[in-house]
Design an enzyme around this catalytic site. Structure first.
Site, PDB file in Angstrom:
ATOM      1  N   ARG A 177      16.210  26.504 -26.055  1.00  0.00           N
ATOM      2  CA  ARG A 177      17.508  25.843 -26.182  1.00  0.00           C
ATOM      3  C   ARG A 177      18.560  26.629 -25.424  1.00  0.00           C
ATOM      4  O   ARG A 177      18.673  27.845 -25.572  1.00  0.00           O
ATOM      5  CB  ARG A 177      17.928  25.713 -27.650  1.00  0.00           C
ATOM      6  CG  ARG A 177      17.036  24.790 -28.450  1.00  0.00           C
ATOM      7  CD  ARG A 177      17.527  24.622 -29.867  1.00  0.00           C
ATOM      8  NE  ARG A 177      16.563  23.889 -30.674  1.00  0.00           N
ATOM      9  CZ  ARG A 177      16.670  23.704 -31.978  1.00  0.00           C
ATOM     10  NH1 ARG A 177      17.689  24.211 -32.637  1.00  0.00           N
ATOM     11  NH2 ARG A 177      15.753  23.029 -32.639  1.00  0.00           N
TER      12      ARG A 177
ATOM     13  N   SER B 294      17.696  19.508 -31.473  1.00  0.00           N
ATOM     14  CA  SER B 294      17.719  19.225 -32.908  1.00  0.00           C
ATOM     15  C   SER B 294      19.116  18.888 -33.409  1.00  0.00           C
ATOM     16  O   SER B 294      19.711  17.902 -33.009  1.00  0.00           O
ATOM     17  CB  SER B 294      17.104  20.387 -33.694  1.00  0.00           C
ATOM     18  OG  SER B 294      16.940  20.055 -35.051  1.00  0.00           O
ATOM     19  N   HIS B 295      19.653  19.716 -34.285  1.00  0.00           N
ATOM     20  CA  HIS B 295      20.933  19.456 -34.945  1.00  0.00           C
ATOM     21  C   HIS B 295      22.116  19.976 -34.140  1.00  0.00           C
ATOM     22  O   HIS B 295      23.258  19.856 -34.573  1.00  0.00           O
ATOM     23  CB  HIS B 295      20.924  20.111 -36.321  1.00  0.00           C
ATOM     24  CG  HIS B 295      20.611  21.579 -36.260  1.00  0.00           C
ATOM     25  ND1 HIS B 295      19.366  22.042 -35.935  1.00  0.00           N
ATOM     26  CD2 HIS B 295      21.382  22.666 -36.466  1.00  0.00           C
ATOM     27  CE1 HIS B 295      19.377  23.368 -35.952  1.00  0.00           C
ATOM     28  NE2 HIS B 295      20.577  23.770 -36.256  1.00  0.00           N
TER      29      HIS B 295
ATOM     30  N   LYS C 178      10.805  21.551 -26.123  1.00  0.00           N
ATOM     31  CA  LYS C 178       9.714  22.278 -26.766  1.00  0.00           C
ATOM     32  C   LYS C 178       8.403  21.560 -26.526  1.00  0.00           C
ATOM     33  O   LYS C 178       8.369  20.344 -26.269  1.00  0.00           O
ATOM     34  CB  LYS C 178       9.967  22.460 -28.258  1.00  0.00           C
ATOM     35  CG  LYS C 178       9.862  21.218 -29.109  1.00  0.00           C
ATOM     36  CD  LYS C 178       9.980  21.596 -30.587  1.00  0.00           C
ATOM     37  CE  LYS C 178       9.886  20.374 -31.490  1.00  0.00           C
ATOM     38  NZ  LYS C 178       9.900  20.744 -32.922  1.00  0.00           N
TER      39      LYS C 178
ATOM     40  N   ASP D 200      19.496  14.258 -38.696  1.00  0.00           N
ATOM     41  CA  ASP D 200      20.107  15.018 -37.609  1.00  0.00           C
ATOM     42  C   ASP D 200      19.759  14.437 -36.247  1.00  0.00           C
ATOM     43  O   ASP D 200      19.226  13.334 -36.133  1.00  0.00           O
ATOM     44  CB  ASP D 200      19.682  16.489 -37.696  1.00  0.00           C
ATOM     45  CG  ASP D 200      18.215  16.690 -37.342  1.00  0.00           C
ATOM     46  OD1 ASP D 200      17.417  15.776 -37.609  1.00  0.00           O
ATOM     47  OD2 ASP D 200      17.879  17.763 -36.803  1.00  0.00           O
TER      48      ASP D 200
ATOM     49  N   ASP E  39      17.498  14.950 -33.836  1.00  0.00           N
ATOM     50  CA  ASP E  39      16.157  14.511 -33.462  1.00  0.00           C
ATOM     51  C   ASP E  39      15.370  13.925 -34.623  1.00  0.00           C
ATOM     52  O   ASP E  39      14.196  13.622 -34.476  1.00  0.00           O
ATOM     53  CB  ASP E  39      15.375  15.654 -32.821  1.00  0.00           C
ATOM     54  CG  ASP E  39      15.020  16.767 -33.785  1.00  0.00           C
ATOM     55  OD1 ASP E  39      15.755  16.951 -34.774  1.00  0.00           O
ATOM     56  OD2 ASP E  39      14.026  17.477 -33.544  1.00  0.00           O
TER      57      ASP E  39
ATOM     58  N   ASP F 103      14.491  15.198 -37.655  1.00  0.00           N
ATOM     59  CA  ASP F 103      13.579  15.959 -38.514  1.00  0.00           C
ATOM     60  C   ASP F 103      14.261  16.567 -39.732  1.00  0.00           C
ATOM     61  O   ASP F 103      13.589  17.143 -40.590  1.00  0.00           O
ATOM     62  CB  ASP F 103      12.833  17.037 -37.711  1.00  0.00           C
ATOM     63  CG  ASP F 103      13.739  18.101 -37.112  1.00  0.00           C
ATOM     64  OD1 ASP F 103      14.975  18.012 -37.277  1.00  0.00           O
ATOM     65  OD2 ASP F 103      13.205  19.028 -36.467  1.00  0.00           O
ATOM     66  N   ARG F 104      15.570  16.446 -39.849  1.00  0.00           N
ATOM     67  CA  ARG F 104      16.285  16.994 -41.004  1.00  0.00           C
ATOM     68  C   ARG F 104      16.875  15.868 -41.840  1.00  0.00           C
ATOM     69  O   ARG F 104      17.054  14.748 -41.368  1.00  0.00           O
ATOM     70  CB  ARG F 104      17.384  17.954 -40.566  1.00  0.00           C
ATOM     71  CG  ARG F 104      16.859  19.148 -39.795  1.00  0.00           C
ATOM     72  CD  ARG F 104      17.945  20.162 -39.525  1.00  0.00           C
ATOM     73  NE  ARG F 104      17.403  21.314 -38.819  1.00  0.00           N
ATOM     74  CZ  ARG F 104      17.902  22.526 -38.856  1.00  0.00           C
ATOM     75  NH1 ARG F 104      18.984  22.774 -39.568  1.00  0.00           N
ATOM     76  NH2 ARG F 104      17.347  23.519 -38.178  1.00  0.00           N
TER      77      ARG F 104
ATOM     78  N   THR G 223      10.639  31.368 -41.597  1.00  0.00           N
ATOM     79  CA  THR G 223      11.343  30.171 -41.149  1.00  0.00           C
ATOM     80  C   THR G 223      10.718  29.666 -39.852  1.00  0.00           C
ATOM     81  O   THR G 223      10.376  30.440 -38.971  1.00  0.00           O
ATOM     82  CB  THR G 223      12.828  30.500 -40.931  1.00  0.00           C
ATOM     83  OG1 THR G 223      13.405  30.839 -42.189  1.00  0.00           O
ATOM     84  CG2 THR G 223      13.562  29.323 -40.337  1.00  0.00           C
TER      85      THR G 223
ATOM     86  N   GLU H   6      15.087  25.383 -46.484  1.00  0.00           N
ATOM     87  CA  GLU H   6      16.436  25.207 -46.993  1.00  0.00           C
ATOM     88  C   GLU H   6      17.361  24.605 -45.947  1.00  0.00           C
ATOM     89  O   GLU H   6      18.431  24.092 -46.278  1.00  0.00           O
ATOM     90  CB  GLU H   6      17.003  26.541 -47.477  1.00  0.00           C
ATOM     91  CG  GLU H   6      16.936  27.689 -46.478  1.00  0.00           C
ATOM     92  CD  GLU H   6      17.837  27.526 -45.294  1.00  0.00           C
ATOM     93  OE1 GLU H   6      18.973  27.034 -45.487  1.00  0.00           O
ATOM     94  OE2 GLU H   6      17.431  27.878 -44.180  1.00  0.00           O
ATOM     95  N   SER H   7      16.966  24.658 -44.678  1.00  0.00           N
ATOM     96  CA  SER H   7      17.808  24.148 -43.599  1.00  0.00           C
ATOM     97  C   SER H   7      17.627  22.649 -43.418  1.00  0.00           C
ATOM     98  O   SER H   7      17.558  22.153 -42.298  1.00  0.00           O
ATOM     99  CB  SER H   7      17.509  24.898 -42.299  1.00  0.00           C
ATOM    100  OG  SER H   7      16.129  24.852 -41.995  1.00  0.00           O
TER     101      SER H   7
ATOM    102  N   LYS I 138       8.820  18.607 -39.782  1.00  0.00           N
ATOM    103  CA  LYS I 138       9.643  18.089 -40.867  1.00  0.00           C
ATOM    104  C   LYS I 138      10.100  16.694 -40.482  1.00  0.00           C
ATOM    105  O   LYS I 138      10.143  16.352 -39.311  1.00  0.00           O
ATOM    106  CB  LYS I 138      10.819  19.018 -41.156  1.00  0.00           C
ATOM    107  CG  LYS I 138      11.622  19.495 -39.961  1.00  0.00           C
ATOM    108  CD  LYS I 138      12.632  20.534 -40.412  1.00  0.00           C
ATOM    109  CE  LYS I 138      13.425  21.117 -39.246  1.00  0.00           C
ATOM    110  NZ  LYS I 138      12.675  22.164 -38.512  1.00  0.00           N
TER     111      LYS I 138
ATOM    112  N   ARG J  93      22.900  34.276 -41.035  1.00  0.00           N
ATOM    113  CA  ARG J  93      22.800  33.443 -42.228  1.00  0.00           C
ATOM    114  C   ARG J  93      22.574  34.314 -43.451  1.00  0.00           C
ATOM    115  O   ARG J  93      21.720  35.197 -43.449  1.00  0.00           O
ATOM    116  CB  ARG J  93      21.672  32.416 -42.074  1.00  0.00           C
ATOM    117  CG  ARG J  93      22.059  31.338 -41.074  1.00  0.00           C
ATOM    118  CD  ARG J  93      21.016  30.300 -40.855  1.00  0.00           C
ATOM    119  NE  ARG J  93      21.576  29.218 -40.048  1.00  0.00           N
ATOM    120  CZ  ARG J  93      20.873  28.308 -39.391  1.00  0.00           C
ATOM    121  NH1 ARG J  93      19.543  28.344 -39.458  1.00  0.00           N
ATOM    122  NH2 ARG J  93      21.465  27.373 -38.688  1.00  0.00           N
TER     123      ARG J  93
END
Length: 541
Positions: free
Chosen positions: A22, A113-114, A126, A277, A279, A281-282, A344, A364-365, A376, A496
């Protein structure tokens, strides 16, 4: 049309992270930058000759141009076929499913992603392997090694392919198969969930708001929720994928999905709210007047998965990332199944899923998924929640109350300090790391420390070891704090702080107030605000 070989030189910094490479979009747009990384992928996997790949992305800026480059490079590297979503669109879970469904040799997923999209925002690429999951560390290490040795790239000089039309077309002897990006995924969801019960739920007046955040799940949610489940028009909002996500930050959390949160906490709130999100996956889940943390969502879904047809036989195990709360562990214990704690990054769940040791996984994300794919899956989590709501006939708040009464409540929060100077982020982690060995038996903020370490994971399937995965401080009452640097940002460093406190009574406390002793302890131990100069986190979830 011919395949050509062009000379090139290595470009520094093309090291894939937990979810590929990224960078800022303009970095990827530099001449040769994307080409170098794609060639490094082909070199690292033993070339493309005779292989079949999947290609798609979340529709962010530069994705259409990147897709044409990747197709031409696949052809020049000898690939036999590339299956690409119409208009180069595929959600990440849909791409994972397509890799598995068609038995391909992997796939290229264009997404950050997000992260925000646009010419001045972020882009990513990816490679997912044959199991449909993100490339494991051995492969990403090989890609990085290959990127440092490049001397040439292979690319066709053919004209661009029309990716808006379904069907097959030849590209220098390689078949480009353009497919409906939604159809196969929607069929998979229909095989897992009781669509008849969900149609009845909506027919009975159940109200829902799904915010697709102008990102990839818009077409998927529209087809499944509004068309197949016959939810009223307008149930899905921000449903058209836009190159810059309409200026939105496509991260489904209470900060960036504020409009949804305001609606769900308002006087005329729908029964259920959700968001996904960039893509797909969240996910974020919200009930009328109640926010469900991702850690709690994982635990509730695991406890109730048997209510959905696809999981009626029960779960083989539950896996969570280390920073995720231990709420799911309590469910696993009650069910008499294994609970796994991994670093993670979804790739760490892949071995457990492939080996049949786990069925449901979560981070948790805002990531939850199962063995139906190797990513996910935001929309899957939302549909499972709908199935649970339909089967139990309760509101979200009632389900959460019942869950806490049975298992207790893990008060949990994540504090993000974004775009920190790298030196500051390193100073914070170094400060805490230097204290770890001396912390057990000491007290901070009135709490005694039982254990402190830098988390390392030994994969129970292949025996590989991943070290330095997050700094943990665990207290004698089971409370804990975790500090780690994120691998998903493109600017500076994101630090984080994860905070968790277990309670077997008093389930209606304000989360941040319940966690205040841990917040004080984290500052005393790591000096996050002292070193960074920040007055507080940028995002609290």
């Amino acid at each position: 049309m011919t395949a050509t070989t062009r000379p090139t030189k290595p470009i520094e910094g093309q090291k894939p992270g937990t979810s590929g490479l990224r960078k800022k979009t303009r970095v990827f747009m530099q001449p040769g930058y994307l080409e170098n990384f794609v060639q490094a992928i082909f070199d690292a996997i033993g070339g493309g000759a005779g292989k079949t790949f999947v290609l798609g992305g979340d529709g962010r800026f530069f994705g259409a141009e990147a897709a044409q480059i990747i197709l031409k490079m696949a052809a020049a590297n000898g690939a036999a076929r590339v299956i690409v979503g119409r208009d180069a669109l595929l959600s990440t879970p849909a791409a994972s499913h397509l890799i598995r469904l068609r038995g391909t040799d992997g796939g290229f997923i264009m997404s950050a992603s997000h992260n925000p999209g646009g010419p001045d925002e972020d882009f990513g690429l990816k490679f997912n392997t044959t199991n449909g999951g993100p490339a494991p560390e051995a492969v990403t290490d090989a890609i990085f090694a290959a990127s440092g040795k490049l001397s040439q790239i292979h690319i066709s000089d053919a004209a661009d392919i029309d990716l808006s039309r379904l069907g097959e077309v030849d590209l220098d002897g390689m078949v480009v198969e353009v497919v409906d990006p939604v159809a196969d995924y929607a069929a998979l969801m229909e095989s897992l969930f009781d669509f008849a019960a969900l149609k009845s739920l909506f027919a009975g007046g159940f109200r829902m708001r799904y915010d697709a955040m102008n990102a990839i799940t818009g077409p998927y949610a529209t087809e499944i929720i509004q068309n197949r489940l016959e939810a009223p028009a307008g149930t899905v909002v921000n449903a058209t994928p836009l190159p810059d996500f309409g200026g939105l930050h496509p991260d489904p959390n209470p900060t960036w999905a504020k409009a949804l949160m305001d609606e769900m906490m308002g006087p005329d709130a729908p029964d259920f709210g959700a968001a996904s999100d960039g893509d797909g996956d969240r996910n974020m889940v919200v009930g009328r007047g109640i926010y469900v943390s991702p850690s709690d969502s994982l635990a509730v879904l695991a406890a109730n998965a048997h209510l959905a047809p696809g999981y009626s036989a029960g779960l083989k195990g539950i896996a969570r990332s280390m920073p995720t709360s231990t709420a799911a562990d309590r469910v696993a214990e009650a069910l008499g199944i294994p609970a796994y704690e991994t670093p993670t990054g979804w790739k760490f769940f892949g071995n457990l899923l492939d080996a049949g040791r786990a069925t449901i996984c979560g981070e948790e994300s805002f990531g939850t998924g199962s063995d139906h794919v190797r990513e996910k899956d935001g929309l899957w989590a939302v549909l499972l929640w709908l199935n649970v709501l339909a089967a139990r006939g309760q509101a979200v708040a009632e389900i959460m109350g019942d869950h806490w009464a049975k298992f207790g409540r893990n008060y949990y929060s994540r504090h993000d300090y974004e775009a920190l100077p790298v030196a500051d982020a390193q100073a914070i982690t170094d400060r805490l790391r230097g204290k770890l060995s001396s912390l057990p038996g000491t007290k901070v903020a009135g709490m005694e420390i039982a254990m402190a370490d830098d988390f390392a994971y030994a994969d129970p399937v292949d025996g590989s070891v991943s070290s330095n995965q997050g700094l943990r401080v665990v207290f004698t009452d089971g409370s804990r704090l975790v500090v780690r640097l994120s691998g998903t940002g493109t600017e500076g460093a994101t630090l984080r702080l994860y905070l968790e406190r277990y309670a077997d009574r008093g389930f209606d406390q304000d989360v941040q107030q319940a966690l205040d002793p841990l917040i004080q302890a984290a500052e005393a131990l790591a000096g996050i605000r002292e070193i960074s100069g920040r007055t507080g986190p940028d995002v609290i979830t």
